[in-house]
Design an enzyme around this catalytic site. Structure first.
Site, PDB file in Angstrom:
ATOM      1  N   HIS A 118     -60.938  38.524 103.672  1.00  9.66           N
ATOM      2  CA  HIS A 118     -61.797  38.393 102.493  1.00  9.66           C
ATOM      3  C   HIS A 118     -60.960  37.877 101.319  1.00  9.66           C
ATOM      4  O   HIS A 118     -59.845  38.366 101.106  1.00  9.66           O
ATOM      5  CB  HIS A 118     -62.415  39.751 102.144  1.00  9.66           C
ATOM      6  CG  HIS A 118     -63.333  39.695 100.966  1.00  9.66           C
ATOM      7  ND1 HIS A 118     -64.588  39.134 101.052  1.00  9.66           N
ATOM      8  CD2 HIS A 118     -63.171  40.095  99.676  1.00  9.66           C
ATOM      9  CE1 HIS A 118     -65.161  39.210  99.853  1.00  9.66           C
ATOM     10  NE2 HIS A 118     -64.326  39.775  99.011  1.00  9.66           N
ATOM     11  N   LEU A 153     -70.228  46.461 103.691  1.00 11.02           N
ATOM     12  CA  LEU A 153     -69.739  45.106 103.457  1.00 11.02           C
ATOM     13  C   LEU A 153     -68.366  45.109 102.779  1.00 11.02           C
ATOM     14  O   LEU A 153     -68.195  45.730 101.723  1.00 11.02           O
ATOM     15  CB  LEU A 153     -70.738  44.331 102.596  1.00 11.02           C
ATOM     16  CG  LEU A 153     -70.364  42.883 102.265  1.00 11.02           C
ATOM     17  CD1 LEU A 153     -70.347  42.033 103.529  1.00 11.02           C
ATOM     18  CD2 LEU A 153     -71.315  42.300 101.239  1.00 11.02           C
TER      19      LEU A 153
END
Length: 198
Positions: A118, A153
């Protein structure tokens, strides 16, 4: 034809696949097969036009498309994606710019085997537009995080991080490019540590 590795790795992409390429190149350069019995065997995408698929095919990797637009809902898409992944019996599934939110059932199915990268220093800035948000918040540093995927998430155990300075006058695009160079370094290292049992 090279022997199938004892610990197959499947990579999921949605676009150019630059992190995928970094992982594949590291697996060959750093002898994952000899050291860990592991190797990348397949690259899957939810987008038929993902440029990374051609790169993977040129290197002899299996490729497949599971187009999310052809499925009625997320559950149906994830079920089809799981079937395509499980055909390779993977030891690890690596998300590399895979731009789909996965269902809890999918995440549970690959519990402990599913990694993601990420483009922020998690837990800061989960979700999208991470670089613009970091600039707007006045952050002095940004970066990237490799983590295990959980049902929440952009959460899960952090396996590696890299810090990149936010420079005066930075644009989101300029910052993203600098972060990406670090992503290409830390993702293979994190995967190596997982393969080594660390």
């Amino acid at each position: 034809m090279p022997a199938r590795p004892a610990r197959p790795i499947v990579i999921l992409i949605s676009g150019s696949g630059s992190n995928m390429a970094a992982l594949v190149e590291a697996s060959v350069r750093d002898l994952w097969g000899e050291r860990f019995g592991a190797g990348v065997v397949a690259v899957l995408s939810n987008r038929p036009d993902a440029a990374g698929l051609a790169w993977a095919r040129e290197r002899g990797l299996a490729t497949a498309v599971v187009d999310h637009k052809r499925h009625a809902d997320r559950e149906a898409f994830d079920a089809a994606l799981m079937a395509a992944i499980d055909a390779h019996a993977p030891a690890l599934v690596l998300l590399a710019g895979f731009m789909r939110i996965l269902t809890p059932g999918f995440v549970h199915h690959y519990d402990g085997r599913l990694l993601n990268i990420h483009p922020s220093l998690l837990p800061a800035f989960p979700g999208l537009k991470t670089h613009q948000r970091a600039i707007e918040m006045g952050c002095r540093v940004a970066g990237a995080t490799v983590h295990r995927v959980t049902g929440e998430l952009d959460h899960g155990e952090i396996l590696a991080q890299a810090v990149v300075p936010v420079l005066p006058g930075d644009t989101a695009e300029a910052l993203a490019a600098r972060v990406l160079t670090q992503e290409h370094l830390i993702y293979p290292r994190a995967v190596e540590r997982c393969l080594a049992g660390g």
